[in-house]
Design a protein around this motif. Structure first.
Motif, PDB file in Angstrom:
ATOM      1  N   GLN A 195      -6.725  -0.325   1.460  1.00  0.00           N
ATOM      2  CA  GLN A 195      -5.991   0.875   1.841  1.00  0.00           C
ATOM      3  C   GLN A 195      -5.854   1.024   3.359  1.00  0.00           C
ATOM      4  O   GLN A 195      -4.927   1.669   3.849  1.00  0.00           O
ATOM      5  CB  GLN A 195      -6.667   2.118   1.252  1.00  0.00           C
ATOM      6  N   MET A 196      -6.776   0.422   4.096  1.00  0.00           N
ATOM      7  CA  MET A 196      -6.744   0.559   5.551  1.00  0.00           C
ATOM      8  C   MET A 196      -5.568  -0.154   6.197  1.00  0.00           C
ATOM      9  O   MET A 196      -5.275   0.057   7.367  1.00  0.00           O
ATOM     10  CB  MET A 196      -8.064   0.053   6.155  1.00  0.00           C
ATOM     11  N   ASP A 197      -4.872  -0.998   5.452  1.00  0.00           N
ATOM     12  CA  ASP A 197      -3.693  -1.688   5.969  1.00  0.00           C
ATOM     13  C   ASP A 197      -2.391  -1.085   5.461  1.00  0.00           C
ATOM     14  O   ASP A 197      -1.337  -1.704   5.578  1.00  0.00           O
ATOM     15  CB  ASP A 197      -3.741  -3.176   5.586  1.00  0.00           C
ATOM     16  N   THR A 198      -2.455   0.113   4.904  1.00  0.00           N
ATOM     17  CA  THR A 198      -1.260   0.768   4.382  1.00  0.00           C
ATOM     18  C   THR A 198      -0.782   1.866   5.333  1.00  0.00           C
ATOM     19  O   THR A 198      -1.540   2.344   6.193  1.00  0.00           O
ATOM     20  CB  THR A 198      -1.555   1.395   3.010  1.00  0.00           C
ATOM     21  N   PRO A 199       0.472   2.295   5.206  1.00  0.00           N
ATOM     22  CA  PRO A 199       0.954   3.419   6.023  1.00  0.00           C
ATOM     23  C   PRO A 199       0.088   4.661   5.884  1.00  0.00           C
ATOM     24  O   PRO A 199      -0.086   5.421   6.840  1.00  0.00           O
ATOM     25  CB  PRO A 199       2.368   3.654   5.481  1.00  0.00           C
ATOM     26  N   TYR A 200      -0.457   4.886   4.678  1.00  0.00           N
ATOM     27  CA  TYR A 200      -1.353   6.031   4.462  1.00  0.00           C
ATOM     28  C   TYR A 200      -2.507   6.031   5.458  1.00  0.00           C
ATOM     29  O   TYR A 200      -2.801   7.039   6.096  1.00  0.00           O
ATOM     30  CB  TYR A 200      -1.886   5.977   3.027  1.00  0.00           C
ATOM     31  N   ALA A 201      -3.185   4.901   5.608  1.00  0.00           N
ATOM     32  CA  ALA A 201      -4.358   4.837   6.480  1.00  0.00           C
ATOM     33  C   ALA A 201      -3.994   4.935   7.945  1.00  0.00           C
ATOM     34  O   ALA A 201      -4.819   5.337   8.772  1.00  0.00           O
ATOM     35  CB  ALA A 201      -5.135   3.548   6.222  1.00  0.00           C
ATOM     36  N   HIS A 202      -2.757   4.574   8.279  1.00  0.00           N
ATOM     37  CA  HIS A 202      -2.286   4.706   9.662  1.00  0.00           C
ATOM     38  C   HIS A 202      -1.739   6.104   9.949  1.00  0.00           C
ATOM     39  O   HIS A 202      -1.337   6.382  11.078  1.00  0.00           O
ATOM     40  CB  HIS A 202      -1.193   3.670   9.938  1.00  0.00           C
TER      41      HIS A 202
END
Length: 246
Positions: free
Chosen positions: A99-106
């Motif tokens: 999840q840390m590489d998704t737009p959500y995590a950014h």
């Protein structure tokens, strides 16, 4: 098994599933692409579906110390027992790392303009930290607190002490540098729930263990044969988005 819906681990997790976004469970809009959003609260599909999974998985965001923390923390939030797998066995650490590489995590799908002022709880999230920041800063701060208080980082503590630390974080009784303790705990707990109950395509819920434990049927096409059979046990095991069965 006791009849009370929350008197067992299975019953507790069945009630906890209500707090997980529906899209996280089945991920009905999954698309195999290299740039997508995350499921459920992560707003869509997994950007890392092609990575090695399970025992071969190597974290892409978390470093070694952070990875050890994630394993130690989620293991205490959902430990394994006779009723079902724990968070580690279910692949929750892998889910969170992906999840840390998704737009959500950014924070790409959030309004992230100032001013950043902590308001009343009903106003929702008000911090300038996106999920990646919460994990990176929060884990470092918790390890520093544990080293100062207990002479060891979080993952080196015994289970009872880890529970004490997590309980203090939940209540906001620990002063962490740059990150509110309660906010960090809430982020970790929510992502742990999501990873435990998501479709396996997202890295968590390995072998659909979470679904099997609570009797969730997964991503089956229809249930017309079971309409109006209120209270009857569903006789089949779960099916994943990719058509895998157990």
């Amino acid at each position: 098994m006791p009849s009370s819906p929350i008197s067992s681990r299975r019953g507790f997790l069945r009630t906890a599933i209500a707090l997980v976004p529906a899209g996280t469970l089945a991920g009905c809009e999954v698309k195999q692409s290299t740039t997508t959003s995350a499921p459920g609260s992560s707003e869509g599909a997994d950007a890392n579906a092609g990575r090695a999974s399970g025992v071969d998985y190597k974290p892409h965001f978390f470093d070694a110390k952070e990875w050890a923390f994630i394993h130690a923390a989620v293991d205490r939030l959902i430990p394994s027992d006779s009723e079902g797998p724990g968070a580690v066995e279910a692949g929750v650490p892998e889910f969170i790392d992906r999840q840390m590489d998704t737009p959500y995590a950014h924070g790409a799908l959030w309004y992230m303009q100032g001013p950043f002022t902590q308001g009343a709880p009903e106003l929702g999230y008000q911090l300038k930290l996106v999920p990646r920041d919460l994990y990176r800063l929060g884990i470092a701060a918790i390890n520093a607190y544990c080293t100062k208080t207990y002479a060891h980082p979080f993952d080196a503590l015994d289970p009872a002490t880890r529970d004490t630390v997590l309980g203090a974080l939940e209540k906001g009784n620990v002063d962490l540098d740059n990150v509110p303790a309660g906010v960090f705990f809430g982020q970790l707990l929510q992502n742990t729930r999501e990873g435990y109950f998501c479709d396996p395509i997202h890295g968590g819920n390995r072998d659909m263990g979470g679904w099997k434990m609570i009797g969730f049927p997964g991503a089956r096409a229809d249930f017309m044969d079971f309409v109006n059979q209120n209270g009857a046990a569903y006789p089949y095991g779960p099916v994943s988005i990719e058509g895998k069965r157990t």
